[in-house]
Design a protein around this motif. Sequence first.
Motif, PDB file in Angstrom:
ATOM      1  N   PHE A  81       0.934  -1.269  -0.143  1.00  0.00           N
ATOM      2  CA  PHE A  81       0.049  -0.096   0.019  1.00  0.00           C
ATOM      3  C   PHE A  81       0.743   1.525  -0.141  1.00  0.00           C
ATOM      4  O   PHE A  81       0.253   2.297  -0.501  1.00  0.00           O
ATOM      5  N   VAL A  82       1.813   1.228   0.919  1.00  0.00           N
ATOM      6  CA  VAL A  82       2.502   2.166   0.807  1.00  0.00           C
ATOM      7  C   VAL A  82       3.931   2.648  -0.163  1.00  0.00           C
ATOM      8  O   VAL A  82       4.106   3.378  -0.635  1.00  0.00           O
ATOM      9  N   VAL A  93       0.170   7.948  -1.565  1.00  0.00           N
ATOM     10  CA  VAL A  93      -0.310   7.531  -0.100  1.00  0.00           C
ATOM     11  C   VAL A  93       0.217   8.919   0.607  1.00  0.00           C
ATOM     12  O   VAL A  93       1.027   9.330   1.023  1.00  0.00           O
ATOM     13  N   ARG A  94      -0.889   9.566   0.754  1.00  0.00           N
ATOM     14  CA  ARG A  94      -0.925  11.056   1.600  1.00  0.00           C
ATOM     15  C   ARG A  94      -2.369  11.153   2.702  1.00  0.00           C
ATOM     16  O   ARG A  94      -3.212  10.206   2.513  1.00  0.00           O
ATOM     17  N   THR A  95      -2.181  12.092   3.403  1.00  0.00           N
ATOM     18  CA  THR A  95      -2.874  11.781   4.621  1.00  0.00           C
ATOM     19  C   THR A  95      -3.589  13.387   4.462  1.00  0.00           C
ATOM     20  O   THR A  95      -3.797  13.601   3.230  1.00  0.00           O
ATOM     21  N   GLY A  98      -2.594  16.135   3.214  1.00  0.00           N
ATOM     22  CA  GLY A  98      -1.579  16.166   1.887  1.00  0.00           C
ATOM     23  C   GLY A  98      -0.554  16.133   1.912  1.00  0.00           C
ATOM     24  O   GLY A  98       0.213  16.247   0.673  1.00  0.00           O
ATOM     25  N   ASP A  99      -0.318  15.144   3.164  1.00  0.00           N
ATOM     26  CA  ASP A  99       1.399  15.388   3.705  1.00  0.00           C
ATOM     27  C   ASP A  99       1.445  13.643   3.095  1.00  0.00           C
ATOM     28  O   ASP A  99       0.583  12.930   3.132  1.00  0.00           O
ATOM     29  N   ASP A 100       2.813  14.135   2.342  1.00  0.00           N
ATOM     30  CA  ASP A 100       3.321  12.468   1.350  1.00  0.00           C
ATOM     31  C   ASP A 100       3.414  11.698   2.852  1.00  0.00           C
ATOM     32  O   ASP A 100       4.565  11.665   2.922  1.00  0.00           O
ATOM     33  N   HIS A 118      -5.019   7.638   8.647  1.00  0.00           N
ATOM     34  CA  HIS A 118      -4.686   8.644   8.261  1.00  0.00           C
ATOM     35  C   HIS A 118      -3.881   9.114   6.216  1.00  0.00           C
ATOM     36  O   HIS A 118      -4.169   9.357   5.899  1.00  0.00           O
ATOM     37  N   ALA A 119      -3.729   7.405   6.439  1.00  0.00           N
ATOM     38  CA  ALA A 119      -3.621   7.368   4.901  1.00  0.00           C
ATOM     39  C   ALA A 119      -4.500   7.186   3.638  1.00  0.00           C
ATOM     40  O   ALA A 119      -5.731   6.393   4.215  1.00  0.00           O
ATOM     41  N   ILE A 120      -4.399   8.357   3.211  1.00  0.00           N
ATOM     42  CA  ILE A 120      -5.471   7.672   1.671  1.00  0.00           C
ATOM     43  C   ILE A 120      -4.642   7.276   0.635  1.00  0.00           C
ATOM     44  O   ILE A 120      -4.406   8.326   0.091  1.00  0.00           O
TER      45      ILE A 120
END
Length: 305
Positions: A81-82, A93-95, A98-100, A118-120
């Motif tokens: 996933f990551v 994959v960001r929060t 928008g953090d990577d 947090h992960a999208i």
Amino acid sequence: MTTESTIGTDAWISRVLRTTRYRSKSGTRAPYKPLLLLWLVGRLANGQGTAATFAEAEDEIGRLLSSHRVAVTPPSAVNPFVYLASDGELWSVRTAEGDDIRTMPQQVRENSKFLREHAIGRLAPRFAAALDDPEMRDRLVGELLRSEFPETLHEGILAEVGLAQHVRLASTPRDPKFQRVVPMAYEFRCSFCDFSALMLGEHVGLDAAHVRMHSKDGPSTIENGILLCALHHRLFDRGALGLDEHRRILVSQQLSIADGRSNRSLLDLSGRHMRPPQRSYVPPAIEHIEWHHENLFKKPARVPA
């Protein structure tokens, strides 16, 4: 199809195969990013969009990875996933802010609790748009399956990831000499159970199987060939059956076998020597048997009765 779109399709496929190709530290195959990507393509084809949170993906991906795992321990959904996001033109994959996450410290980006909260993940817009082309989708999915999985598993994997109704797989070219020599070498009998049948004068239900996958440098030669009935071919490719260094048949402990005479016959294979080819042909090479044992067979093996 135009030349421009053909070049685009080839470029996407090359990029995907380069990004998803990975071997574990022990040198065994690790088909986990390809499985994740197939799952994502299935979601997109079924109208579920380009994004998936880790919280909603973890269980489904975990079951898929476990079903096709290589190691004894089921793999985590975290790594594919990551790390599929190593190519941001395919997946990110960001929060929610928008953090990577891919660039965060390892102890953070591999923390499953943090990812659940947090992960999208999101398919890149250009890549997602390219996947709307049915021909592109067919070719990409076909290449992923051929590069990582035996052909007998392809239809089942398509069903698992929701692509059975959305993808048409092109037929895989077969080496005519391999298809001719292997059955003759084994005298048209399954080398595990001796099955042999004729219908209208033709042998049926027998497959010239590769021990080491052709896409993983397995040659189409008698040293990498074995004749199996259709059932035992599928079980061999699935890792339910294997061979040891003495060419004795292995039956995986992961194979759950119900009561019944035909099912008990599978258990009876455990510890039995495979039927060798006739004298002028060589049996499967130990190097290819070892590759199958490390990359496809679902360890541990049952202890023979």
